[in-house]
Design a protein around this motif. Structure first.
Motif, short mmCIF file in Angstrom:
data_model
loop_
_atom_site.label_atom_id
_atom_site.label_comp_id
_atom_site.label_asym_id
_atom_site.label_seq_id
_atom_site.Cartn_x
_atom_site.Cartn_y
_atom_site.Cartn_z
N LEU A 197 0.70 -1.15 0.01
CA LEU A 197 0.07 -0.03 -0.09
C LEU A 197 0.97 1.31 -0.10
CD1 LEU A 197 -2.74 -1.00 2.54
CD2 LEU A 197 -2.88 -1.07 0.08
N GLN A 198 2.01 1.19 0.28
CA GLN A 198 2.86 2.44 0.56
C GLN A 198 3.71 2.51 -0.91
OE1 GLN A 198 2.78 0.08 3.00
NE2 GLN A 198 1.88 1.66 4.60
N THR A 199 3.72 1.51 -1.83
CA THR A 199 4.37 1.58 -3.02
C THR A 199 3.93 2.68 -3.85
OG1 THR A 199 4.99 -0.73 -2.91
CG2 THR A 199 5.24 0.22 -4.94
N PRO A 200 4.50 3.40 -4.41
CA PRO A 200 4.02 4.68 -5.31
C PRO A 200 3.72 4.08 -6.39
CG PRO A 200 6.54 4.58 -5.31
CD PRO A 200 6.13 3.67 -4.15
N ALA A 261 7.78 -11.14 -25.08
CA ALA A 261 8.03 -9.59 -25.47
C ALA A 261 9.32 -9.56 -26.32
CB ALA A 261 8.32 -8.91 -24.02
N LYS A 262 9.11 -8.41 -27.09
CA LYS A 262 10.45 -8.12 -27.86
C LYS A 262 11.29 -7.39 -27.17
CE LYS A 262 7.80 -7.00 -32.30
NZ LYS A 262 7.61 -5.94 -33.32
N SER A 263 12.59 -7.83 -27.50
CA SER A 263 13.69 -7.47 -26.75
C SER A 263 13.98 -6.24 -26.36
CB SER A 263 15.12 -8.16 -27.33
OG SER A 263 16.08 -7.80 -26.38
N GLY A 264 13.87 -5.66 -25.11
CA GLY A 264 14.16 -4.20 -24.82
C GLY A 264 12.94 -3.52 -24.71
N THR A 265 11.95 -4.14 -24.91
CA THR A 265 10.67 -3.24 -24.88
C THR A 265 9.93 -3.39 -23.58
OG1 THR A 265 9.20 -5.11 -25.75
CG2 THR A 265 10.28 -3.51 -27.47
N SER A 266 10.36 -4.05 -22.66
CA SER A 266 9.53 -4.25 -21.45
C SER A 266 10.09 -3.13 -20.41
CB SER A 266 9.80 -5.82 -20.62
OG SER A 266 11.25 -6.02 -20.65
N ARG A 267 9.09 -2.83 -19.47
CA ARG A 267 9.41 -1.53 -18.81
C ARG A 267 8.43 -1.35 -17.76
NH1 ARG A 267 8.83 4.63 -20.59
NH2 ARG A 267 6.64 4.10 -20.27
N LEU A 268 9.00 -1.26 -16.28
CA LEU A 268 8.58 -1.12 -15.09
C LEU A 268 8.72 0.22 -14.73
CD1 LEU A 268 6.69 -2.37 -13.07
CD2 LEU A 268 8.82 -3.50 -11.99
N VAL A 269 7.67 1.06 -14.00
CA VAL A 269 7.95 2.43 -13.53
C VAL A 269 7.13 2.25 -12.02
CG1 VAL A 269 7.69 4.60 -13.62
CG2 VAL A 269 8.16 3.30 -15.82
N ASP A 272 9.11 7.52 -9.34
CA ASP A 272 9.96 7.98 -10.29
C ASP A 272 11.15 7.32 -10.58
OD1 ASP A 272 11.36 8.00 -7.86
OD2 ASP A 272 11.44 10.18 -7.78
N ARG A 273 11.11 5.83 -10.22
CA ARG A 273 12.17 4.79 -10.48
C ARG A 273 11.82 4.07 -11.69
NH1 ARG A 273 13.63 -0.09 -7.81
NH2 ARG A 273 11.77 -0.11 -6.82
N LEU A 274 12.69 3.91 -12.83
CA LEU A 274 12.42 3.24 -14.12
C LEU A 274 13.28 1.93 -13.80
CD1 LEU A 274 11.13 3.19 -16.94
CD2 LEU A 274 13.18 4.33 -17.67
N ILE A 275 12.79 0.83 -14.06
CA ILE A 275 13.46 -0.49 -14.12
C ILE A 275 13.44 -1.06 -15.32
CG2 ILE A 275 13.22 -2.73 -12.80
CD1 ILE A 275 11.94 -1.44 -10.47
N TYR A 276 14.35 -1.35 -15.83
CA TYR A 276 14.59 -2.15 -16.97
C TYR A 276 15.09 -3.51 -16.83
CZ TYR A 276 14.19 1.92 -19.78
OH TYR A 276 13.66 3.06 -20.59
N ASP A 277 15.76 -3.74 -15.64
CA ASP A 277 16.09 -5.43 -15.36
C ASP A 277 14.90 -6.12 -14.93
OD1 ASP A 277 17.86 -7.22 -14.76
OD2 ASP A 277 18.25 -6.56 -12.85
N LEU A 278 14.17 -6.47 -16.16
CA LEU A 278 13.14 -7.64 -16.04
C LEU A 278 13.61 -8.84 -16.65
CD1 LEU A 278 10.39 -4.89 -17.12
CD2 LEU A 278 11.26 -5.56 -14.81
N THR A 279 13.05 -9.90 -16.12
CA THR A 279 13.05 -11.16 -16.82
C THR A 279 12.41 -11.39 -17.94
OG1 THR A 279 12.82 -11.99 -14.41
CG2 THR A 279 12.49 -13.51 -16.29
N GLN A 280 13.09 -11.74 -19.04
CA GLN A 280 12.62 -11.91 -20.41
C GLN A 280 11.46 -13.17 -20.55
OE1 GLN A 280 12.89 -9.75 -22.94
NE2 GLN A 280 13.78 -8.64 -21.26
N VAL A 281 10.42 -12.85 -20.04
CA VAL A 281 9.46 -13.93 -20.04
C VAL A 281 9.05 -14.60 -21.53
CG1 VAL A 281 7.00 -14.36 -19.46
CG2 VAL A 281 8.48 -13.20 -17.86
#
Length: 558
Positions: A197-200, A261-269, A272-281
């Motif tokens: 609940l505290q996560t932005p 997912a196409k390589s390099g297109t997955s993105r988690l925000v 104000d933090r951008l996370i690119y280090d995602l698992t290639q599902v």
């Protein structure tokens, strides 16, 4: 318990003059307990059997009610009396920033009881030696701050493939798809975002790279996207995308659909933090014209015994997910979600009742199922027997011979107002005849047999009850005076029922004549419509009759 202890089983053999030692008595107990636990594990699985409801007592404490569960080793966990504990006093609750969702777990635990002096153990020792006279099969409640891995959830891997895009202490992104599909089948791709609940504010997206599957509707900007609503306030969000298998396969062949997912297109925000280090599902689904249920059973029975009795290092049952709110230097319980991963154990009787209830519910919308429902649940207070298992296997695996065409049946309930209109003149007769609007029976145009009776059944809006509890359900056909002065007499007024059928329109109308005074303002009518298997059979019959007439005419000329 170690796996090798499940097999092979050895039991004591007694004979006159045998010297019984501790090993023999322990072997006697282990033989029966291990067999029972193996049966529990393989036949029932793990989860809550009864009770064990977890509720918040106050802002910092939870209570667990009495109940029974089975763990992943088949051991029975019994809570004989309610227990309430503060989260901060429970094992596993660390002194963190209280910004996490935590999980309340229960595990099997053994404790020694009744210490007694051991005579044999005291020989040669000066200090007093004691042993426990009893072993109490108990339990322990503790906290885990991480949910179980999807692969460890009971039997889920046989039904769907759940992969993790990203996971940390505050956010987890999952994607689930069915494991087995058929050509042309419509299915759901389910994206689940779990957060504290505290996560932005959380956003997630990727550009799909799919093979042999396609979305039913166009994706916004060609992306699989999630954006948390501005009002937020939830710990779990689910995005469902309707998909369809596009592969057309030859009979008895198999193919695979790919969801990635196409390589390099997955993105988690996150904030104000951008996370690119995602698992290639990359998820693969098996596509075949063989029914999915059949393939699930094959996968279930093809698993090895090691896989069947596999269990985590610390087996337990997740009783609740507890959402916490950070309150300055402390915390408060916001909500408690019971059995978050659907870890239940259902007995055969309960499964049968669920199956019967679903069949009856489906029959309300599928007229073709009415016959099956009536055969399973006849209008009687006696409960029907279990369905023939041969029929279930015919539906699951198919049958060699084409089944005979059955009559098409439709049914429904209509309410007709019997409130007479006010008389404009004193000499006018009181209204006695009432009729319904046109009713569509759903069997199409053509000849249809229609019958109707007075209904005392439950309304669809009322709660569905098992038939054994519902003693008032009844449908009355024909003259009701034959039941007067008996326990079967109805509360309905004496009425006459008539029908008008419109074959070309596929509709009909019901009329009612009230034969006596009544305080009722409406009557409920249950109607049935029956159509022959096909119009082709009637055409074949006419053709045969015409052929016979022509032959007789030719013979008379000769």
């Amino acid at each position: 318990m170690n796996k090798p202890r499940y097999f092979p089983f050895e039991r004591n053999r007694y004979f006159y003059g045998k010297l019984l030692t501790v090993r023999d008595f322990m072997s006697e107990q282990s033989y029966y307990s291990d067999k029972r636990r193996l049966t529990n594990r393989l036949l029932f699985g793990s989860g809550v059997v009864s009770g064990l409801q977890a509720v918040a007592v106050d802002d910092k404490s939870v209570s667990v009610e009495t109940g029974v569960a089975l763990d992943q080793l088949g051991r029975e966990i019994v809570v004989p009396s309610p227990v309430a504990m503060k989260l901060s006093m429970m094992e596993g609750f660390t002194n963190n920033d209280y910004a996490k969702n935590v999980y309340l777990c229960i595990a099997y635990d053994e404790k020694g009881k009744e210490p007694v002096h051991s005579i044999a153990g005291a020989s040669g020792r000066s200090d007093e030696v004691s042993e426990h006279n009893r072993i109490l099969e108990s339990y322990r409640l503790f906290i885990r701050e991480q949910p179980p891995a999807p692969a460890l959830q009971e039997y889920n891997h046989l039904i769907e493939d759940t992969s993790i895009w990203y996971e940390d202490a505050h956010v987890r992104v999952l994607q689930s798809v069915p494991r087995f599909l058929q050509p042309g089948q419509i299915f759901d791709l389910r994206l689940t975002i779990e957060k504290t609940l505290q996560t932005p504010h959380v956003e997630f997206q990727y550009e799909p790279e799919w093979a042999n599957v396609e979305p039913l509707d166009l994706l916004p900007e060609g992306l699989v996207k999630f954006a948390e609503p501005t009002d937020g306030g939830q710990a779990v969000y689910t995005v469902t995308i309707r998909m369809r298998v596009s592969a057309a396969l030859p009979p008895r062949t198999k193919d695979h659909g790919t969801i990635a997912a196409k390589s390099g297109t997955s993105r988690l925000v996150v904030g104000d933090r951008l996370i690119y280090d995602l698992t290639q599902v990359r998820q693969n689904v098996e596509i075949s014209d063989e029914p999915s249920e059949h393939r699930m059973l094959e996968a279930y029975y093809a698993r090895s015994l090691d896989r069947a009795i596999d269990s985590p290092a610390d087996p337990c049952v997740y009783l609740a997910k507890i959402n916490l709110l950070q309150m300055g230097a402390t915390y408060a319980i916001d909500s408690v979600e019971r059995i978050p991963f659907d870890d239940y154990v259902l007995n055969p009787t309960m499964l049968y009742k669920i199956f019967s209830s679903q069949l009856r519910s489906a029959a309300r919308f599928e007229p073709s199922l009415v016959r099956a429902v009536e055969e399973q649940q006849p209008h009687s207070e006696q409960p029907s027997g279990f369905p023939d298992i041969k029929d279930d296997f015919r539906e699951m695996f198919g049958q060699d011979e084409e089944p005979a065409k059955e009559e098409q049946i439709a049914t429904g309930i209509v309410e007709i107002s019997i409130m007479p209109k006010e008389k404009k003149k004193w000499y006018e007769r009181r209204q006695r005849n009432f009729h319904s609007e046109e009713i569509v029976h759903g069997l199409g145009a053509g000849a249809v047999l229609i019958t109707a009776g007075l209904s005392d059944e439950q309304d669809d809006s009322e709660a569905a009850l098992p038939q054994m509890w519902n003693k008032s359900d009844a449908i009355y056909y024909g003259p009701q005076d034959v039941f007067h002065d008996s326990q079967y007499a109805s509360e309905f007024p004496e009425v006459k029922i008539g029908m008008i059928h419109y074959p070309k329109k596929g509709t009909f109308r019901i009329g009612v004549r009230v034969m006596q005074k009544t305080e009722r303002t409406r009557v409920r009518i249950r109607w049935w419509a029956v159509k022959t298997p096909s119009e082709q059979s009637a055409k074949d019959s006419r053709s045969l009759q015409l052929e016979i007439v022509e032959k007789e005419a030719a013979a008379s000329k000769n």
